[in-house]
Every structure is written in C-alpha cells, then in structure tokens.
Design an enzyme around this catalytic site. Structure first.
Site, PDB file in Angstrom:
ATOM      1  N   GLY A   9       0.833  -1.202   0.000  1.00  0.00           N
ATOM      2  CA  GLY A   9       0.000   0.000   0.000  1.00  0.00           C
ATOM      3  C   GLY A   9       0.864   1.248   0.000  1.00  0.00           C
ATOM      4  O   GLY A   9       0.532   2.269   0.606  1.00  0.00           O
ATOM      5  N   GLN A  13      -2.012   7.391   1.121  1.00  0.00           N
ATOM      6  CA  GLN A  13      -1.714   8.641   1.838  1.00  0.00           C
ATOM      7  C   GLN A  13      -0.528   8.483   2.784  1.00  0.00           C
ATOM      8  O   GLN A  13       0.372   9.324   2.791  1.00  0.00           O
ATOM      9  CB  GLN A  13      -2.953   9.096   2.640  1.00  0.00           C
ATOM     10  CG  GLN A  13      -2.775  10.475   3.283  1.00  0.00           C
ATOM     11  CD  GLN A  13      -3.797  10.766   4.386  1.00  0.00           C
ATOM     12  OE1 GLN A  13      -4.506   9.881   4.848  1.00  0.00           O
ATOM     13  NE2 GLN A  13      -3.852  12.024   4.800  1.00  0.00           N
ATOM     14  N   ASP A  35       2.248  -1.845  -4.395  1.00  0.00           N
ATOM     15  CA  ASP A  35       0.839  -1.462  -4.337  1.00  0.00           C
ATOM     16  C   ASP A  35       0.119  -2.209  -5.432  1.00  0.00           C
ATOM     17  O   ASP A  35       0.755  -2.808  -6.295  1.00  0.00           O
ATOM     18  CB  ASP A  35       0.668   0.066  -4.508  1.00  0.00           C
ATOM     19  CG  ASP A  35      -0.581   0.583  -3.800  1.00  0.00           C
ATOM     20  OD1 ASP A  35      -1.686   0.098  -4.119  1.00  0.00           O
ATOM     21  OD2 ASP A  35      -0.456   1.469  -2.935  1.00  0.00           O
ATOM     22  N   ASP A  53      -0.800  -7.446  -4.833  1.00  0.00           N
ATOM     23  CA  ASP A  53      -2.114  -7.443  -4.203  1.00  0.00           C
ATOM     24  C   ASP A  53      -1.926  -7.978  -2.777  1.00  0.00           C
ATOM     25  O   ASP A  53      -1.500  -9.121  -2.588  1.00  0.00           O
ATOM     26  CB  ASP A  53      -3.035  -8.357  -5.030  1.00  0.00           C
ATOM     27  CG  ASP A  53      -4.391  -8.576  -4.383  1.00  0.00           C
ATOM     28  OD1 ASP A  53      -4.604  -8.113  -3.234  1.00  0.00           O
ATOM     29  OD2 ASP A  53      -5.243  -9.223  -5.023  1.00  0.00           O
ATOM     30  N   TYR A 143     -15.358  -0.741   9.091  1.00  0.00           N
ATOM     31  CA  TYR A 143     -13.918  -0.486   9.195  1.00  0.00           C
ATOM     32  C   TYR A 143     -13.429  -0.707  10.637  1.00  0.00           C
ATOM     33  O   TYR A 143     -12.428  -1.384  10.873  1.00  0.00           O
ATOM     34  CB  TYR A 143     -13.659   0.954   8.757  1.00  0.00           C
ATOM     35  CG  TYR A 143     -12.244   1.433   8.871  1.00  0.00           C
ATOM     36  CD1 TYR A 143     -11.255   0.933   8.037  1.00  0.00           C
ATOM     37  CD2 TYR A 143     -11.900   2.424   9.790  1.00  0.00           C
ATOM     38  CE1 TYR A 143      -9.946   1.418   8.135  1.00  0.00           C
ATOM     39  CE2 TYR A 143     -10.611   2.912   9.885  1.00  0.00           C
ATOM     40  CZ  TYR A 143      -9.638   2.394   9.052  1.00  0.00           C
ATOM     41  OH  TYR A 143      -8.355   2.871   9.154  1.00  0.00           O
TER      42      TYR A 143
HETATM   43  N1  SER Z   1      -8.913   8.273   8.935  1.00  0.00           N
HETATM   44  C1  SER Z   1      -9.624   7.030   8.883  1.00  0.00           C
HETATM   45  C2  SER Z   1     -10.949   7.182   8.297  1.00  0.00           C
HETATM   46  O1  SER Z   1     -11.481   8.261   8.344  1.00  0.00           O
HETATM   47  C3  SER Z   1      -9.772   6.454  10.258  1.00  0.00           C
HETATM   48  O2  SER Z   1      -8.673   5.692  10.569  1.00  0.00           O
HETATM   49  O3  SER Z   1     -11.509   6.234   7.828  1.00  0.00           O
END
Ligand code: SER
Length: 313
Positions: A9, A13, A35, A53, A143
């Site tokens: 990755g 960012q 990546d 991957d 998440y």
């Molecule tokens: N910055 C992330 C998000 O907003 C949280 O870890 O998903």
C-alpha cells in the site's frame, strides 16, 4: 547487511511518505514499495517497486523471498466511508492482508511487522474524551470492526507465536503530498485544497464534530519510533493509542481564515456524520509516551501554515 523492508500500500496517503522517509533512513535499494497499482513521481523513481495485491499470499511471499525482506509495513486497507458501502470487500482486504503478513511472521519468513489500527476501533459507548488505552470499545462501523479484530489477532500472534508485530491507532491524518481516499476524516485534507482553489468548502461533517487529528510528519515519526523501540519496552501488542490534536471543522476553518480572510465554510453532513459521531473526541496516549517516548510536535496553527504553504507550491 542492511535490513530490507517491504511496504504494502505504498502509493496511499501514509505509504507514499513513509516509503520516502524509510528510503532516506535506510537507503533507496533496501526499501521495496508495492501497491496494487503504480504510483507516480519520486516514489516510483527512487527505488524498487512491485505490483502486489496484499490479499495474495503467494505473491507477497515471492517478493519477501526475492528481496530477503525482514520488515513489512502493511499500509493497504479500505477506509471507513468506503467500507460502509462495500462491507465484504473491506473485511476481505483488511483481514486477509493482515493474516498474510502475520503468517509470514509466524513462519519466521520476516522478523518485524507494522500494521496500522485506528481511532475507529472505538464506538458510541466508549468514553469520548481522553479515551483510555484500555476501555469499552464496541466499534459500530465495518472499518472499526475490521480494525478491532485485527488488533486482537496481532496480540494473539504476538503472545502465541512470538510474532514481533507493532501497531498504532492513528487519528485522522492531515497531509499534502498524497490525498486520502474513502475516510471520514478526509474533510480535514479537502478543506485546505478547496480553501486555496475556491476560497470555500462545503463540509460533510457538522461544524462541532470534534475528532482526534495529526499531521503526517508526526504520524511517520511515531511509526518509525515505534518500529525502532526496544521490543522489551512494548507493553501493548494490540495497538497503541496515539494522540496529537483534537479539532472541529469550524476550528480548522478559523485557522485557515487567518491566512485566507475571505474563506467561507458551509456544512452539509452526510452518512459520514454517523461514523464520526461514534468515534472519540480526544485520545489518552500516555502508554505510548511512557513505553517509547511518544510526543507530538504539530499544533493546528502549524499544520494549517504547512498545509497552505505546501499546497500553494
Ligand atoms: N482516517 C480514517 C478514516 O477516516 C480512520 O482511521 O476512515
């Protein structure tokens, strides 16, 4: 021999900046960026790159063997807002990639692992202010569930198999080199781009939504300090709370106004508001401070100055 490092990755960012800092520290040739798609600029030109991957164990193992990799930074993940739209894809990516790396550690094919967790591991029932390291969690987002499960697995592999895995619960990260994608805290980056381009920003979170945030330089420094720390000092093998500043969209807007007086912000909260509302407002990171000397250096005014100055170029 110098240690060799693989970053999965690397075009994201965090990955972009982390790769460049690690190449500066250890040498271009020993830091392999990878990546699922190619990046651009200095990252691609300064050292080795592999299309990889993060869910493909065999492909990762090949690269690890080929470059005699010792340390892996697993930065590939689907973030909170996108994960709500594609829950199964998020679960598969976020969990399978982690198992791949943990299993390489278990089989002694690599020595050390970094895996990022997030403030998203906390949920609506967690104490909001100065959220402690150990507290009620109950994440309510796809998440957050994947990150909390990941933390449990990291601790399990560390205790059960002696895998040296280290992790940080990153707050929202503010940076100018590479944009984030699909996160709830992305507004804190977009706002600076729009301030310069249009002198106006329509924010998808409400004005008083206070979230923990951090400048990328601090996040990279924290990551490398944790990886450099003496293993014996690390008392947390799930993931460390990590704090810097806490701010609302309206506070960021105010700090921008001192540079761009006619900047205007408006608010139109969408589905991401509910995600943000489930997360802490501020973080107690005393264990990171005690165990490996963590200390943030960027406050909001300094972040705003750096963001505007660099984005202007
Ligand atoms: N910055 C992330 C998000 O907003 C949280 O870890 O998903």
């Amino acid at each position: 021999m110098d240690k060799s490092i693989l970053i999965l990755g690397a075009c994201g960012q965090i990955g972009t900046e982390l790769t460049m800092v690690l190449r500066q520290k250890y040498g271009n040739d020993v830091v392999v960026a990878s990546d699922i798609r190619e990046g651009s600029g200095p990252l691609m030109e300064s050292g080795p790159f592999e299309l990889l991957d993060a869910t493909n164990y065999e492909a990762i193992e090949d690269v690890v063997m080929h470059y005699e990799i010792q340390e892996v930074y697993l930065m590939a993940a689907m973030l909170s807002a996108t994960a709500e739209k594609f829950p199964m894809r998020a679960w598969n990516l976020n969990m399978n990639s982690l198992f791949n790396i943990l299993n390489l550690g278990k089989d002694k094919k690599i020595d050390k692992i970094f895996w990022p967790s997030s403030i998203a591991v906390f949920g609506p029932n967690t104490p909001k202010e100065h959220t402690p390291q150990h507290t009620l969690m109950e994440p309510s987002t796809v998440y957050g569930i994947s990150k909390q499960s990941g933390e449990r697995w990291c601790e399990y592999y560390s205790k059960k198999f002696g895998v040296d895995v280290r992790s940080l619960r990153y707050p929202g990260l503010i940076s100018w080199k590479t944009s984030p994608g699909g996160g709830t805290t992305d507004y804190a980056v977009e706002i600076y781009h729009k301030a310069l381009e249009e002198k106006a920003y329509n924010c998808f979170l409400s004005e008083g939504t206070k979230l923990p945030m951090m400048y990328m330089d601090d996040a990279i420094r924290a990551t490398i300090s944790l990886m450099d720390a003496n293993a014996g000092n690390l008392t947390v093998r799930s993931s460390y709370n990590l704090g810097a500043i806490s701010c609302t969209p309206s506070e960021i807007a105010q700090s921008i106004t001192s540079h761009i007086p006619d900047f205007e912000i408006s608010y139109e909260p969408d589905f991401r508001q509910q995600i943000a509302d489930s997360w802490p407002s501020s973080i107690d990171d005393s264990m990171a401070r005690e165990d490996w000397g963590w200390k943030p250096t960027f406050d909001l005014n300094r972040i705003t100055s750096e963001m505007l100055e660099n984005l202007k170029k």
